[in-house]
Design a protein around this motif. Sequence first.
Motif, mmCIF file in Angstrom:
data_model
loop_
_atom_site.group_PDB
_atom_site.id
_atom_site.type_symbol
_atom_site.label_atom_id
_atom_site.label_comp_id
_atom_site.label_asym_id
_atom_site.label_seq_id
_atom_site.Cartn_x
_atom_site.Cartn_y
_atom_site.Cartn_z
ATOM 1 N N ALA A 72 1.002 -1.092 -0.168
ATOM 2 C CA ALA A 72 0.159 0.195 0.045
ATOM 3 C C ALA A 72 1.069 1.189 -0.084
ATOM 4 N N ALA A 73 1.993 1.171 0.844
ATOM 5 C CA ALA A 73 2.938 2.401 0.866
ATOM 6 C C ALA A 73 3.447 2.497 -0.608
ATOM 7 N N VAL A 74 3.934 1.331 -1.287
ATOM 8 C CA VAL A 74 4.421 1.641 -2.438
ATOM 9 C C VAL A 74 3.625 2.105 -3.439
ATOM 10 N N ASN A 118 13.617 -8.100 -0.472
ATOM 11 C CA ASN A 118 14.314 -8.464 -1.580
ATOM 12 C C ASN A 118 13.409 -8.986 -2.676
ATOM 13 N N THR A 119 12.317 -9.601 -2.476
ATOM 14 C CA THR A 119 11.613 -10.197 -3.521
ATOM 15 C C THR A 119 10.305 -9.643 -3.549
ATOM 16 N N THR A 120 9.420 -9.662 -2.408
ATOM 17 C CA THR A 120 7.935 -8.920 -2.549
ATOM 18 C C THR A 120 8.118 -7.496 -2.805
ATOM 19 N N GLY A 121 9.098 -6.666 -2.354
ATOM 20 C CA GLY A 121 9.404 -5.417 -2.784
ATOM 21 C C GLY A 121 9.745 -5.231 -4.011
ATOM 22 N N VAL A 122 10.570 -5.872 -4.495
ATOM 23 C CA VAL A 122 10.830 -6.027 -5.999
ATOM 24 C C VAL A 122 9.474 -6.185 -6.903
ATOM 25 N N PHE A 123 8.913 -7.066 -6.390
ATOM 26 C CA PHE A 123 7.485 -7.475 -6.979
ATOM 27 C C PHE A 123 6.497 -6.042 -7.191
ATOM 28 N N VAL A 124 6.274 -5.811 -5.935
ATOM 29 C CA VAL A 124 5.336 -4.471 -5.895
ATOM 30 C C VAL A 124 5.926 -3.412 -6.591
ATOM 31 N N VAL A 125 7.166 -3.271 -6.605
ATOM 32 C CA VAL A 125 7.719 -1.671 -7.218
ATOM 33 C C VAL A 125 7.439 -2.074 -8.620
#
Length: 263
Positions: A72-74, A118-125
């Motif tokens: 949500a923040a992204v 490292n993974t979910t963060g990349v996916f969301v961005v």
Amino acid sequence: MVPPTHEDTGLAGKIAVVTGAARGIGAAVVAGLVRAGATVAAVDIDADGLADSAARMGAQVHPFPADVSDSAAVARVVDAVERDLGPIGVGVSVAGVLRPGSICETTDEDWSRTFAVNTTGVFVVLREIARRMVPRRAGTLVTVASNAAGVPRMGMGAYAASKAAATMLTRCLGLEVAGHGIRCNVVSPGSTDTPMQRLLWTDENDAARVIAGSPEQFRVGIPLGRIADPADIADAVLFLASPRARHITMQELYVDGGATLRA
């Protein structure tokens, strides 16, 4: 203040989003984009470090404190960038964490947090930016992963696995959006002089040991004989993000001084 450059990279006037922007490779990518004439939305969980970094780099850098593992923040950040700065033309995912330790000693929390960033963060961005690029049929996305994603490393199982997942995720997205004129590539650094790298060091001789290699850990050294500077990685990112790489997509570029022998 980052000095201007007269080199034409094709990135002047672009709106770029960079995560992990407060220090290390992320900060070097931001600096390179500023020199190229881009406007940068700098994203990092460290609000104070982000503000300091943005203040040093000048008015082209806009800080957006956020945790990339919070979808949500992204989404809010991407919405704000598109509303306040303009359509995003470049997205660079650098944010990452490292919690070293053998797999048998890795806790559930260590594993979860490593993959969350490292993974979910990349996916969301990637997802949030690509959703906006697709209708415009233009844009470039670059993920900074690690050479550990392609070569086993002792004490780095969670990190290596998370970076391998982020690498394949980026390449799969590249296949899905290629028909819309969007390119997705990966830069995989080796040992680089960053705060993350220095967390692994215990004395002044550790850099030399990294360069020399470690037979007891089944790890070769660095054939070029040096630890990378963050700018070395940033230069590769900027190339792949620029029109100079217009026919390159779904690729992984190792920037490790030959440390993996491209195994």
